[in-house]
Design a protein around this motif. Structure first.
Motif, mmCIF file in Angstrom:
data_model
loop_
_atom_site.group_PDB
_atom_site.id
_atom_site.type_symbol
_atom_site.label_atom_id
_atom_site.label_comp_id
_atom_site.label_asym_id
_atom_site.label_seq_id
_atom_site.Cartn_x
_atom_site.Cartn_y
_atom_site.Cartn_z
ATOM 1 N N THR A 9 0.829 -1.139 -0.009
ATOM 2 C CA THR A 9 -0.101 0.084 -0.010
ATOM 3 C C THR A 9 0.764 1.205 0.144
ATOM 4 O O THR A 9 0.611 2.079 -0.700
ATOM 5 C CB THR A 9 -0.917 -0.010 1.196
ATOM 6 N N LEU A 10 2.047 1.154 0.736
ATOM 7 C CA LEU A 10 2.887 2.129 0.817
ATOM 8 C C LEU A 10 3.358 2.842 -0.403
ATOM 9 O O LEU A 10 3.508 3.855 -0.920
ATOM 10 C CB LEU A 10 3.867 1.914 1.795
ATOM 11 N N LEU A 11 3.985 1.584 -1.152
ATOM 12 C CA LEU A 11 4.671 1.631 -2.355
ATOM 13 C C LEU A 11 3.653 2.239 -3.628
ATOM 14 O O LEU A 11 3.889 2.914 -4.475
ATOM 15 C CB LEU A 11 5.392 0.329 -3.028
ATOM 16 N N PHE A 12 2.230 1.767 -3.545
ATOM 17 C CA PHE A 12 1.458 2.097 -4.567
ATOM 18 C C PHE A 12 0.943 3.478 -4.366
ATOM 19 O O PHE A 12 0.781 4.272 -5.193
ATOM 20 C CB PHE A 12 0.246 1.267 -4.165
ATOM 21 N N SER A 13 0.941 4.079 -3.084
ATOM 22 C CA SER A 13 0.754 5.383 -2.905
ATOM 23 C C SER A 13 1.597 6.267 -3.334
ATOM 24 O O SER A 13 1.454 7.338 -3.947
ATOM 25 C CB SER A 13 0.249 5.906 -1.359
ATOM 26 N N ILE A 14 2.844 5.994 -3.272
ATOM 27 C CA ILE A 14 4.045 6.867 -3.415
ATOM 28 C C ILE A 14 3.974 6.810 -5.082
ATOM 29 O O ILE A 14 4.283 7.809 -5.819
ATOM 30 C CB ILE A 14 5.508 6.181 -3.305
ATOM 31 N N GLY A 15 3.589 5.625 -5.853
ATOM 32 C CA GLY A 15 3.488 5.754 -7.377
ATOM 33 C C GLY A 15 2.403 6.493 -7.681
ATOM 34 O O GLY A 15 2.500 7.208 -8.639
ATOM 35 N N GLN A 16 1.334 6.431 -6.861
ATOM 36 C CA GLN A 16 0.295 7.522 -7.278
ATOM 37 C C GLN A 16 0.582 8.793 -7.241
ATOM 38 O O GLN A 16 -0.217 9.786 -7.721
ATOM 39 C CB GLN A 16 -1.275 7.030 -6.391
ATOM 40 N N LEU A 17 1.298 9.133 -6.190
ATOM 41 C CA LEU A 17 2.019 10.529 -5.991
ATOM 42 C C LEU A 17 2.882 11.202 -6.997
ATOM 43 O O LEU A 17 2.631 12.032 -7.785
ATOM 44 C CB LEU A 17 2.601 10.775 -4.481
ATOM 45 N N ILE A 18 3.717 10.124 -7.424
ATOM 46 C CA ILE A 18 4.888 10.661 -8.623
ATOM 47 C C ILE A 18 4.260 10.393 -9.744
ATOM 48 O O ILE A 18 4.724 11.314 -10.701
ATOM 49 C CB ILE A 18 6.056 9.636 -8.365
ATOM 50 N N SER A 19 3.329 9.432 -10.190
ATOM 51 C CA SER A 19 2.880 9.299 -11.502
ATOM 52 C C SER A 19 2.463 10.664 -12.389
ATOM 53 O O SER A 19 2.809 10.840 -13.608
ATOM 54 C CB SER A 19 2.075 8.180 -11.557
ATOM 55 N N PRO A 20 1.574 11.141 -11.739
ATOM 56 C CA PRO A 20 0.715 12.510 -12.539
ATOM 57 C C PRO A 20 2.022 13.354 -12.700
ATOM 58 O O PRO A 20 2.020 14.247 -13.725
ATOM 59 C CB PRO A 20 -0.285 12.986 -11.663
ATOM 60 N N ILE A 21 3.037 13.447 -11.807
ATOM 61 C CA ILE A 21 3.956 14.797 -12.062
ATOM 62 C C ILE A 21 4.763 14.336 -13.337
ATOM 63 O O ILE A 21 5.328 15.080 -14.058
ATOM 64 C CB ILE A 21 5.150 14.799 -10.635
ATOM 65 N N ILE A 22 5.261 12.947 -13.249
ATOM 66 C CA ILE A 22 6.155 12.595 -14.396
ATOM 67 C C ILE A 22 5.407 12.411 -15.695
ATOM 68 O O ILE A 22 5.808 12.935 -16.807
ATOM 69 C CB ILE A 22 6.662 11.202 -14.038
ATOM 70 N N THR A 23 4.342 11.976 -15.538
ATOM 71 C CA THR A 23 3.217 12.061 -16.673
ATOM 72 C C THR A 23 3.181 13.583 -17.393
ATOM 73 O O THR A 23 3.100 13.540 -18.723
ATOM 74 C CB THR A 23 1.943 11.254 -16.684
ATOM 75 N N GLY A 24 2.778 14.354 -16.482
ATOM 76 C CA GLY A 24 2.516 15.820 -16.842
ATOM 77 C C GLY A 24 3.747 16.312 -17.753
ATOM 78 O O GLY A 24 3.725 16.901 -18.448
ATOM 79 N N PHE A 25 4.932 16.233 -16.849
ATOM 80 C CA PHE A 25 6.106 16.670 -17.477
ATOM 81 C C PHE A 25 6.274 15.994 -18.905
ATOM 82 O O PHE A 25 6.741 16.900 -19.914
ATOM 83 C CB PHE A 25 7.378 16.302 -16.641
#
Length: 69
Positions: A9-25
């Motif tokens: 759950t912790l790793l999944f939430s970190i991915g959910q946090l980082i993914s939109p930033i990288i995708t938007g960039f």
């Protein structure tokens, strides 16, 4: 088992946090969704290959440690 679920759950939430930033960039930088989709496909393939490798190594370890009947 609860510790493993918490870790996942912790790793999944970190991915959910980082993914939109990288995708938007990537979308802003390339002006296309193609790079974001390709990155997603490559990372998904790597994760799938890693899961297959882990399963195979665990199966091999189990066969080595299983008692012979």
């Amino acid at each position: 088992m609860p510790v493993a679920m918490g870790f996942i759950t912790l790793l999944f939430s970190i991915g959910q946090l980082i993914s939109p930033i990288i995708t938007g960039f990537l979308i802003d930088y390339t002006q296309s969704y193609l790079s974001a989709f390709l990155l997603s496909a490559v990372l998904t393939f790597i994760a799938g290959a890693g899961a297959v490798y882990l399963q195979a190594s665990q199966r091999k370890q189990w066969k080595e440690t299983a008692p012979h009947i």
